[in-house]
Design a protein around this motif. Structure first.
Motif, PDB file in Angstrom:
ATOM      1  N   ALA A 122     -12.200  -1.407   5.591  1.00 43.17           N
ATOM      2  CA  ALA A 122     -12.527  -0.115   4.969  1.00 43.17           C
ATOM      3  C   ALA A 122     -12.685  -0.288   3.463  1.00 43.17           C
ATOM      4  O   ALA A 122     -13.573   0.313   2.841  1.00 43.17           O
ATOM      5  CB  ALA A 122     -11.432   0.907   5.273  1.00 43.17           C
ATOM      6  N   GLU A 123     -11.816  -1.115   2.868  1.00 44.40           N
ATOM      7  CA  GLU A 123     -11.895  -1.346   1.424  1.00 44.40           C
ATOM      8  C   GLU A 123     -13.229  -1.987   1.051  1.00 44.40           C
ATOM      9  O   GLU A 123     -13.852  -1.627   0.051  1.00 44.40           O
ATOM     10  CB  GLU A 123     -10.726  -2.231   0.968  1.00 44.40           C
ATOM     11  N   ARG A 182       6.688   0.494   3.502  1.00 42.04           N
ATOM     12  CA  ARG A 182       7.914  -0.183   3.933  1.00 42.04           C
ATOM     13  C   ARG A 182       7.741  -1.691   3.939  1.00 42.04           C
ATOM     14  O   ARG A 182       6.687  -2.213   4.321  1.00 42.04           O
ATOM     15  CB  ARG A 182       8.395   0.343   5.287  1.00 42.04           C
ATOM     16  N   SER A 230      -3.226  -6.266   4.281  1.00 44.84           N
ATOM     17  CA  SER A 230      -4.582  -6.543   4.763  1.00 44.84           C
ATOM     18  C   SER A 230      -5.075  -5.463   5.730  1.00 44.84           C
ATOM     19  O   SER A 230      -6.182  -5.534   6.240  1.00 44.84           O
ATOM     20  CB  SER A 230      -4.597  -7.890   5.494  1.00 44.84           C
ATOM     21  N   MET A 231      -4.252  -4.453   5.955  1.00 49.99           N
ATOM     22  CA  MET A 231      -4.511  -3.476   7.010  1.00 49.99           C
ATOM     23  C   MET A 231      -5.856  -2.758   6.866  1.00 49.99           C
ATOM     24  O   MET A 231      -6.515  -2.467   7.845  1.00 49.99           O
ATOM     25  CB  MET A 231      -3.378  -2.449   6.998  1.00 49.99           C
ATOM     26  N   TYR A 232      -6.253  -2.476   5.656  1.00 51.01           N
ATOM     27  CA  TYR A 232      -7.482  -1.671   5.463  1.00 51.01           C
ATOM     28  C   TYR A 232      -8.598  -2.494   4.845  1.00 51.01           C
ATOM     29  O   TYR A 232      -9.503  -1.950   4.224  1.00 51.01           O
ATOM     30  CB  TYR A 232      -7.163  -0.443   4.597  1.00 51.01           C
ATOM     31  N   GLN A 272       0.465  -9.347   5.538  1.00 54.18           N
ATOM     32  CA  GLN A 272      -0.189  -8.767   6.716  1.00 54.18           C
ATOM     33  C   GLN A 272      -0.452  -7.268   6.512  1.00 54.18           C
ATOM     34  O   GLN A 272      -1.549  -6.781   6.749  1.00 54.18           O
ATOM     35  CB  GLN A 272       0.708  -8.988   7.944  1.00 54.18           C
ATOM     36  N   ARG A 273       0.572  -6.559   6.045  1.00 55.18           N
ATOM     37  CA  ARG A 273       0.415  -5.103   5.881  1.00 55.18           C
ATOM     38  C   ARG A 273      -0.622  -4.778   4.801  1.00 55.18           C
ATOM     39  O   ARG A 273      -1.352  -3.796   4.912  1.00 55.18           O
ATOM     40  CB  ARG A 273       1.759  -4.439   5.583  1.00 55.18           C
ATOM     41  N   ILE A 283       0.860  -1.184   0.000  1.00 49.81           N
ATOM     42  CA  ILE A 283       0.000   0.000   0.000  1.00 49.81           C
ATOM     43  C   ILE A 283       0.899   1.238   0.000  1.00 49.81           C
ATOM     44  O   ILE A 283       1.871   1.311   0.742  1.00 49.81           O
ATOM     45  CB  ILE A 283      -0.899  -0.007   1.248  1.00 49.81           C
ATOM     46  N   MET A 284       0.582   2.184  -0.872  1.00 49.77           N
ATOM     47  CA  MET A 284       1.397   3.406  -0.989  1.00 49.77           C
ATOM     48  C   MET A 284       0.496   4.621  -0.943  1.00 49.77           C
ATOM     49  O   MET A 284      -0.670   4.532  -1.297  1.00 49.77           O
ATOM     50  CB  MET A 284       2.083   3.437  -2.348  1.00 49.77           C
ATOM     51  N   VAL A 332       5.048 -10.503   6.191  1.00 53.29           N
ATOM     52  CA  VAL A 332       4.811  -9.125   6.636  1.00 53.29           C
ATOM     53  C   VAL A 332       4.074  -8.345   5.547  1.00 53.29           C
ATOM     54  O   VAL A 332       3.148  -7.583   5.826  1.00 53.29           O
ATOM     55  CB  VAL A 332       6.150  -8.441   7.015  1.00 53.29           C
ATOM     56  N   GLU A 383     -16.038  -1.719   2.762  1.00 53.12           N
ATOM     57  CA  GLU A 383     -17.073  -0.702   2.965  1.00 53.12           C
ATOM     58  C   GLU A 383     -17.151   0.243   1.762  1.00 53.12           C
ATOM     59  O   GLU A 383     -18.229   0.554   1.257  1.00 53.12           O
ATOM     60  CB  GLU A 383     -16.738   0.077   4.248  1.00 53.12           C
ATOM     61  N   SER A 384     -15.983   0.670   1.310  1.00 55.46           N
ATOM     62  CA  SER A 384     -15.889   1.578   0.175  1.00 55.46           C
ATOM     63  C   SER A 384     -16.517   0.954  -1.074  1.00 55.46           C
ATOM     64  O   SER A 384     -17.266   1.595  -1.806  1.00 55.46           O
ATOM     65  CB  SER A 384     -14.402   1.826  -0.099  1.00 55.46           C
ATOM     66  N   GLY A 411       4.736   4.382   4.332  1.00 50.11           N
ATOM     67  CA  GLY A 411       3.659   3.397   4.434  1.00 50.11           C
ATOM     68  C   GLY A 411       3.968   2.117   3.667  1.00 50.11           C
ATOM     69  O   GLY A 411       3.481   1.052   4.007  1.00 50.11           O
TER      70      GLY A 411
END
Lengths: 297, 484
Positions: free
Chosen positions: A263-264, A226, A258-260, A255-256, A214-215, A252, A266-267, A224
């Motif tokens: 929200a994704e 990294r 999947s962070m949102y 996992q990263r 994700i950037m 990692v 919902e959007s 973000g």
């Protein structure tokens, strides 16, 4: 504003855009990406550049409908425009004569692998290309890839076209047959890239993967994106997006990414509830902005 | 000391002026403001401004002005406020400062003009920042545009970065008649002013209006250009015909702590956290598409003690955080944040934990951030910065349960321009080497200033560098000399 010159589906849910972006077209090299934002309330997303035409001043991108932004983008037509396109970002693919290179593209990753395959071929490498898709109709860029490859294998999960199975199966056969491989370049879903890395680690085959964390800004400002390489943080936007696959901590990354997820979702649900209106609003805003900039000229 | 200075519009004798209290800045009450992103400081009205202006001693040798990095003529503009000529006051400020509505809000005046104010020694200094903000807002509300017309020189200057250094240089150069084009990597103009500083301290509308003003002055802006990637410094000079370049890219690369667990979901850099909120409006999700983690009922900590740390944690509070902590490894005396910001943060219920340093981020059962392990520190001998060095106290480790941690321990140089510009010298930390007066770099016709030269500092110091660069660029463009 960045006008869309051409737009068309190349497979169900996968669309190719030709976008007027002269500055980017002049500088683009294989492996680089753009960040785009469709409209005033839009998010910034990174997309690999498939190819560019410096004379015409255009870049090509290939987009798969996944979330709200990509679905919205894939609803746009030639004559529409994108609010922001910035690039080319990231370090280019290292292009030199390695010898024999295996280029692997999984799913829409085939479009991202294409510029690397073409450049590696031009640099005098023997290019063995493997592309995979779920099913026949999702196989993309077969003709283009065939033209820049010494051999091309297409795999489909369901066996509806080419070889039944996964790209990794074909790579495993090559390795087991003792085929000399000087470099593997793999672009696609994270589990695929991870499997490739695991396969080539023991035989010490140099392997490069193109990561898609994700950037936001894409210029090294937010951190973000990294990724963990041999325990050290690297920013995919400026230190990558291509990295030595054997150093990447793919867990990692998974996992990263999947962070949102909630929200994704919902959007996307909100978008699907009122699809036509939202697409209409984006296209209308773009048309208005284009008219304004015409006027001020 | 008893009579007003000759010709003063202020009838009060000096001894009475000293007795007047500093006018209080009206604020949004803390219990309300933590529920919104509206401005905390509401600004003086004309009456308060004139009352405050009456406190000025109108010194024969004003030391407030000497302390201003851009040299704003403080006494002169305050005198215009006294007689009710607010637009005139704004015009005076604009001669030296193109962004008065911005510096009136975020400049640390207590370290500059107000530290030099003679009233400071007798009690509270004149509210120079508050007055600056008042006249700038007054001018903006009236929509007055004093756009000076100047003869074109035919020279072209490219400015890399639309933050405070770049905007300040652009304003000065366009007033000298040069053609000025500002390149910005992001989609929005303003640099750190838009992505870094939250709405409650600096509303985006204010920045936009200041930039519109600069557009009216003739400054051209181009967004979505990453100099070093989209186009190089050499291409700007040789292919696009720019006669001089000013590099003002800031120090935008976030520093991490290098401790275990920094990759866990829930750990952010302050740049990312604030960019999601400020630039991308994630706090208005789903009306805006960029998401961020839902902070409602969550415990959030920021690591660091600067203004960025406070901007971060106060934003988290407004996004519904249950507990909002500042973890800082030194003591409150060493905190670089502005006194006013610390005061506001305390009013809002932020908990400060001083002499506390994180050593590891710990995962919860899902593998996301669940806690931070910290150790207590004590202050030892002074270090290179002159501040007492924090040292860990053995056996003092403890854990704080957390859902989100934001790292705000500073930034470093982003290498994109330097690495693509041959012959441009940098120091060993990657900052561009530039003369501290002329802002010249090792490349002819290329100047640099602001955080990309000094490392992270303040808005006003960056603007000061922008002014020096503009002066020096103008001299170079007029006589063409570079010298040894």
């Amino acid at each position: 504003m960045f006008p869309i010159v051409e737009a068309g589906f190349i497979a169900p849910g996968i669309r190719r855009f030709v976008i007027q972006a002269p500055r980017i077209a002049r500088k683009q090299q294989p492996g680089q990406f753009v960040i785009l934002r469709l409209y005033e309330h839009g998010e910034r997303i990174p997309l690999t550049i498939e190819s560019s035409d410096p004379v015409r001043g255009t870049i090509n991108i290939v987009v798969q409908s996944v979330g709200k932004t990509t679905r919205l983008l894939n609803s746009l037509e030639a004559g529409d425009a994108i609010l922001d396109v910035v690039g080319p970002l990231g370090k280019p693919t290292e292009i030199k004569q390695f010898g024999t290179v295996v280029v692997i593209g999984g799913g829409v990753g085939a479009a991202m692998a294409y510029p690397g395959a073409a450049a590696l071929k031009r640099a005098g490498n023997t290019v063995i290309t493997i592309v995979g898709a779920r099913t026949k109709e999702l196989v993309i860029l077969e003709r283009e890839l065939a033209a820049v490859s010494d051999s091309l294998t297409v795999t489909t999960d369901d066996g509806s076209y080419g070889v039944r199975g996964l790209v990794i199966d074909k790579l495993r056969r090559l390795v087991e047959q003792g085929t000399r491989i000087d470099l593997v370049l793999a672009v696609g879903p994270i589990p695929m890239m991870k499997a490739v890395a695991d396969l080539t680690r023991a035989p010490h085959i140099p392997t490069v993967v193109s990561l898609n964390p994700i950037m936001i800004d894409g210029t090294g400002m937010c951190g973000g994106c990294r990724v963990l390489l041999d325990g050290k943080s690297k920013f995919a936007c400026v230190d990558g997006p291509e990295f030595d696959a054997h150093q990447v901590n793919f867990d990692v990354l998974i996992q990263r990414n999947s962070m949102y997820r909630s929200a994704e979702r919902e959007s996307l649900e909100e978008f699907e509830r009122d699809r036509a209106a939202q697409i209409g609003a984006v296209r209308g805003a773009a048309a208005e902005a284009c008219a304004l900039s015409e006027e001020s000229r | 000391m008893s009579q007003p200075p000759p010709g003063s519009a202020n009838p009060l004798p000096l001894r009475d002026r000293v007795k007047l209290p500093r006018q209080h800045m009206p604020e949004q009450p803390s219990e309300l403001r933590i529920l919104n992103f509206g401005e905390v400081n509401l600004g003086y009205g004309p009456e308060l401004a004139q009352q405050e202006a009456q406190r000025c001693l109108e010194c024969a040798k004003p030391t407030c002005m000497d302390n201003c990095p851009v040299g704003v003529k403080v006494k002169e503009f305050v005198q215009h406020i006294l007689v009710g000529d607010f637009s005139g006051a704004a015009a005076i400020i604009r001669q030296d400062n193109v962004l008065p509505a911005i510096t009136g809000r975020v400049c640390p005046q207590e370290d500059h003009c107000e530290a030099g104010c003679k009233l400071h020694k007798k009690g509270e200094s004149l509210g120079i920042g508050y007055l600056e903000r008042f006249v700038a807002d007054y001018e903006q509300r009236l929509g007055i545009r004093h756009v000076p017309t100047v003869a074109a020189t035919g020279k072209k200057v490219a400015i890399v970065g639309s933050g405070p250094a770049g905007l300040s240089a652009a304003g000065d150069l366009v007033q000298k008649g040069h053609q000025v084009r500002v390149f910005e990597a992001l989609h929005e103009l303003g640099g750190v002013l838009v992505y870094g500083i939250p709405e409650f301290r600096l509303p985006k509308g204010i920045i936009r209006e200041q930039i519109d003003y600069m557009r009216a002055m003739g400054v051209e802006f181009e967004t979505d250009v990453v100099v070093g990637r989209t186009i190089t410094i050499d291409e700007l000079m040789h292919e696009e015909g720019f006669d001089a370049i000013f590099i003002a890219t800031g120090a935008g690369s976030p520093q991490f702590l290098g401790i275990p667990g920094e990759h866990l979901n829930g750990v952010y850099s302050a740049n990312e956290f604030l960019t999601r909120i400020n630039l991308m409006h994630a706090y208005e999700f789903p009306a805006y598409d960029q998401p961020m983690l839902d902070l409602h009922g969550k415990d959030v900590a920021v690591i660091g003690g600067g203004n960025t740390a406070l901007d971060t944690i106060r934003s988290a509070l407004r996004l519904g955080a249950r507990k909002a902590y500042v973890l800082y490894r030194r003591s409150e005396t060493e905190m670089p944040a502005r006194v006013e910001e610390v005061k506001h943060a305390r009013q809002e219920g932020i908990e400060f934990h001083m002499l506390t340093a994180p050593v590891e981020f710990l995962p919860d059962e899902k593998g996301w951030l669940g806690a931070v392990r910290c150790q207590r520190m004590e202050l030892g001998e002074p270090d290179a910065s002159g501040r007492r060095r924090p040292q860990p106290i053995a056996g003092s480790e403890f854990e704080v349960p957390l859902s989100v941690a934001v790292i705000a321990v500073g930034t470093s140089a982003n290498p994109v321009v330097q690495s693509t510009t041959p012959g441009l010298n940098t120091d060993k930390r990657g900052y561009i080497s530039a003369d501290s007066v002329t802002q010249r770099t090792s490349r002819r016709g290329v100047f640099a200033g602001g955080d990309i030269v000094t490392g992270s500092a303040t808005v006003i110091l960056a603007m000061g560098a922008g002014r020096r660069a503009a002066k020096s660029i103008h001299e170079y463009l007029i006589d063409g000399g570079w010298g040894g």
